[in-house]
Design a protein around this motif. Structure first.
Motif, PDB file in Angstrom:
ATOM      1  N   THR A  85      -2.831   7.614   4.528  1.00  0.00           N
ATOM      2  CA  THR A  85      -3.742   8.692   4.164  1.00  0.00           C
ATOM      3  C   THR A  85      -4.186   8.472   2.724  1.00  0.00           C
ATOM      4  O   THR A  85      -3.362   8.535   1.807  1.00  0.00           O
ATOM      5  N   PRO A  86      -5.474   8.176   2.487  1.00  0.00           N
ATOM      6  CA  PRO A  86      -5.943   8.019   1.104  1.00  0.00           C
ATOM      7  C   PRO A  86      -6.113   9.380   0.442  1.00  0.00           C
ATOM      8  O   PRO A  86      -6.473  10.363   1.097  1.00  0.00           O
ATOM      9  N   VAL A  87      -5.835   9.458  -0.862  1.00  0.00           N
ATOM     10  CA  VAL A  87      -5.954  10.714  -1.596  1.00  0.00           C
ATOM     11  C   VAL A  87      -6.860  10.503  -2.805  1.00  0.00           C
ATOM     12  O   VAL A  87      -6.680   9.536  -3.552  1.00  0.00           O
ATOM     13  N   ARG A  88      -7.804  11.389  -2.993  1.00  0.00           N
ATOM     14  CA  ARG A  88      -8.689  11.336  -4.164  1.00  0.00           C
ATOM     15  C   ARG A  88      -8.061  12.149  -5.283  1.00  0.00           C
ATOM     16  O   ARG A  88      -7.798  13.333  -5.129  1.00  0.00           O
ATOM     17  N   VAL A  89      -7.798  11.493  -6.419  1.00  0.00           N
ATOM     18  CA  VAL A  89      -7.197  12.152  -7.572  1.00  0.00           C
ATOM     19  C   VAL A  89      -7.963  11.761  -8.828  1.00  0.00           C
ATOM     20  O   VAL A  89      -8.728  10.795  -8.826  1.00  0.00           O
ATOM     21  N   LYS A  90      -7.738  12.504  -9.903  1.00  0.00           N
ATOM     22  CA  LYS A  90      -8.464  12.270 -11.150  1.00  0.00           C
ATOM     23  C   LYS A  90      -7.844  11.157 -11.986  1.00  0.00           C
ATOM     24  O   LYS A  90      -8.545  10.427 -12.675  1.00  0.00           O
ATOM     25  N   LYS A  91      -6.511  11.023 -11.956  1.00  0.00           N
ATOM     26  CA  LYS A  91      -5.822  10.124 -12.879  1.00  0.00           C
ATOM     27  C   LYS A  91      -5.720   8.687 -12.399  1.00  0.00           C
ATOM     28  O   LYS A  91      -5.303   7.820 -13.148  1.00  0.00           O
ATOM     29  N   GLY A  92      -6.030   8.415 -11.145  1.00  0.00           N
ATOM     30  CA  GLY A  92      -5.869   7.067 -10.628  1.00  0.00           C
ATOM     31  C   GLY A  92      -6.212   7.014  -9.152  1.00  0.00           C
ATOM     32  O   GLY A  92      -7.112   7.719  -8.696  1.00  0.00           O
ATOM     33  N   ILE A  93      -5.498   6.164  -8.414  1.00  0.00           N
ATOM     34  CA  ILE A  93      -5.713   6.066  -6.973  1.00  0.00           C
ATOM     35  C   ILE A  93      -4.369   6.167  -6.268  1.00  0.00           C
ATOM     36  O   ILE A  93      -3.349   5.650  -6.737  1.00  0.00           O
ATOM     37  N   ILE A 109       5.897   6.679   2.085  1.00  0.00           N
ATOM     38  CA  ILE A 109       5.783   5.911   0.846  1.00  0.00           C
ATOM     39  C   ILE A 109       4.566   6.427   0.090  1.00  0.00           C
ATOM     40  O   ILE A 109       3.471   6.497   0.654  1.00  0.00           O
ATOM     41  N   LEU A 110       4.764   6.807  -1.170  1.00  0.00           N
ATOM     42  CA  LEU A 110       3.645   7.162  -2.039  1.00  0.00           C
ATOM     43  C   LEU A 110       3.335   5.954  -2.905  1.00  0.00           C
ATOM     44  O   LEU A 110       4.222   5.434  -3.598  1.00  0.00           O
ATOM     45  N   THR A 111       2.105   5.472  -2.867  1.00  0.00           N
ATOM     46  CA  THR A 111       1.672   4.398  -3.760  1.00  0.00           C
ATOM     47  C   THR A 111       0.719   5.011  -4.771  1.00  0.00           C
ATOM     48  O   THR A 111      -0.363   5.471  -4.416  1.00  0.00           O
ATOM     49  N   LEU A 112       1.164   5.033  -6.028  1.00  0.00           N
ATOM     50  CA  LEU A 112       0.425   5.714  -7.083  1.00  0.00           C
ATOM     51  C   LEU A 112       0.033   4.699  -8.162  1.00  0.00           C
ATOM     52  O   LEU A 112       0.901   4.042  -8.739  1.00  0.00           O
ATOM     53  N   PHE A 113      -1.258   4.598  -8.415  1.00  0.00           N
ATOM     54  CA  PHE A 113      -1.751   3.666  -9.437  1.00  0.00           C
ATOM     55  C   PHE A 113      -2.545   4.461 -10.477  1.00  0.00           C
ATOM     56  O   PHE A 113      -3.443   5.234 -10.127  1.00  0.00           O
ATOM     57  N   GLU A 177      11.022  13.325 -10.142  1.00  0.00           N
ATOM     58  CA  GLU A 177      11.752  14.568 -10.374  1.00  0.00           C
ATOM     59  C   GLU A 177      10.923  15.772  -9.950  1.00  0.00           C
ATOM     60  O   GLU A 177      11.436  16.704  -9.321  1.00  0.00           O
ATOM     61  N   LYS A 178       9.643  15.772 -10.276  1.00  0.00           N
ATOM     62  CA  LYS A 178       8.784  16.885  -9.853  1.00  0.00           C
ATOM     63  C   LYS A 178       8.732  16.997  -8.336  1.00  0.00           C
ATOM     64  O   LYS A 178       8.750  18.091  -7.783  1.00  0.00           O
ATOM     65  N   LEU A 179       8.689  15.841  -7.658  1.00  0.00           N
ATOM     66  CA  LEU A 179       8.677  15.838  -6.197  1.00  0.00           C
ATOM     67  C   LEU A 179       9.979  16.407  -5.648  1.00  0.00           C
ATOM     68  O   LEU A 179       9.975  17.186  -4.688  1.00  0.00           O
ATOM     69  N   ALA A 180      11.103  16.052  -6.268  1.00  0.00           N
ATOM     70  CA  ALA A 180      12.403  16.545  -5.810  1.00  0.00           C
ATOM     71  C   ALA A 180      12.474  18.068  -5.859  1.00  0.00           C
ATOM     72  O   ALA A 180      13.016  18.710  -4.946  1.00  0.00           O
ATOM     73  N   GLU A 191       0.314  16.041   4.740  1.00  0.00           N
ATOM     74  CA  GLU A 191      -0.466  17.123   4.138  1.00  0.00           C
ATOM     75  C   GLU A 191       0.245  17.726   2.927  1.00  0.00           C
ATOM     76  O   GLU A 191      -0.364  17.967   1.888  1.00  0.00           O
ATOM     77  N   SER A 192       1.559  17.975   3.043  1.00  0.00           N
ATOM     78  CA  SER A 192       2.291  18.551   1.911  1.00  0.00           C
ATOM     79  C   SER A 192       2.382  17.555   0.754  1.00  0.00           C
ATOM     80  O   SER A 192       2.288  17.941  -0.411  1.00  0.00           O
ATOM     81  N   LEU A 193       2.534  16.268   1.065  1.00  0.00           N
ATOM     82  CA  LEU A 193       2.559  15.260   0.007  1.00  0.00           C
ATOM     83  C   LEU A 193       1.198  15.121  -0.655  1.00  0.00           C
ATOM     84  O   LEU A 193       1.108  14.912  -1.864  1.00  0.00           O
ATOM     85  N   GLU A 194       0.137  15.258   0.119  1.00  0.00           N
ATOM     86  CA  GLU A 194      -1.208  15.200  -0.462  1.00  0.00           C
ATOM     87  C   GLU A 194      -1.436  16.353  -1.432  1.00  0.00           C
ATOM     88  O   GLU A 194      -1.995  16.169  -2.513  1.00  0.00           O
ATOM     89  N   ARG A 195      -0.971  17.553  -1.077  1.00  0.00           N
ATOM     90  CA  ARG A 195      -1.096  18.699  -1.991  1.00  0.00           C
ATOM     91  C   ARG A 195      -0.332  18.442  -3.280  1.00  0.00           C
ATOM     92  O   ARG A 195      -0.824  18.722  -4.378  1.00  0.00           O
ATOM     93  N   PHE A 196       0.875  17.899  -3.155  1.00  0.00           N
ATOM     94  CA  PHE A 196       1.683  17.600  -4.335  1.00  0.00           C
ATOM     95  C   PHE A 196       0.973  16.607  -5.244  1.00  0.00           C
ATOM     96  O   PHE A 196       0.881  16.802  -6.458  1.00  0.00           O
TER      97      PHE A 196
END
Length: 201
Positions: A85-93, A109-113, A177-180, A191-196
């Motif tokens: 699931t791709p997520v559009r965010v301001k700080k990266g991809i 798996i969250l891949t955050l760049f 830590e914030k995710l925990a 969906e819940s991970l996308e909101r986070f």
């Protein structure tokens, strides 16, 4: 994947403007390199580069482009592999990958760049909760009990920490830590991970 079906196609053939035979790049991802394989207009499987494996080996010209894994579909339903699931965010991809085995979700798996460095966060179900793993950084066990949520912090060597430490930001994931603190028992899905991710990134 040497066999008589796939060897015929190095690129895809279209029919009526739609994929018909061969390999086509999968468009619904920001980071993962995924290809669909079609035969007579039906998607049979996907092949992809495993980013977690690629991030743990020497960074070479092919480490992030070598195709090493396969998604298996039955009646166009994912039986085993990952669903991204791709997520559009301001700080990266960001991409959220759901791990599937025998049609069942086995983790995420969250891949955050961003402009600093990539981060890969695995979410694995364990008894009464989840294990959250930040690749090359820290790990947090999140368990749920009648008395409430319990967090156990571990360092890179797996040693239990009495409290979270951030002395070396290269080895500590604030996002983890914030995710925990955010995760709710049995309510973890794309969906819940996308909101986070949208709230944090």
């Amino acid at each position: 994947m040497p066999n008589s079906t796939t060897d015929t196609y190095l690129i895809g053939d279209m029919k009526n403007g739609k994929p018909f035979n061969g390999f086509f790049i999968y468009p619904r991802t920001n980071i993962w390199l995924i290809f669909d394989f079609y035969l007579n207009g039906k998607r049979l499987f996907q092949v992809y580069n495993d980013l977690l494996t690629a991030s743990m080996v020497e960074d070479t010209e092919t480490s992030f482009t070598a195709i090493s894994n396969k998604n298996i579909f039955v009646n166009d339903r994912l039986k085993s592999g990952i669903e991204v699931t791709p997520v559009r965010v301001k700080k990266g991809i960001v991409d959220i990958a759901r791990n599937v085995n025998n049609f069942r979700t086995t983790g995420f798996i969250l891949t955050l760049f961003d402009n600093r460095s990539p981060e890969y966060i695995e979410i694995r179900p364990i008894a009464h909760g989840y294990e959250l793993i930040s690749t090359d950084k820290n790990t947090i066990e999140v368990t749920y009990h009648a008395s409430g949520k319990k967090l156990v912090f571990r360092d890179l060597e797996g040693r239990v920490l009495t409290k979270s430490k951030r002395f070396n930001s290269d080895h500590y994931s604030i996002t983890l830590e914030k995710l925990a603190y955010t995760l709710k028992y049995r309510l973890v899905d794309a969906e819940s991970l996308e909101r986070f991710v949208k709230e944090q990134w």
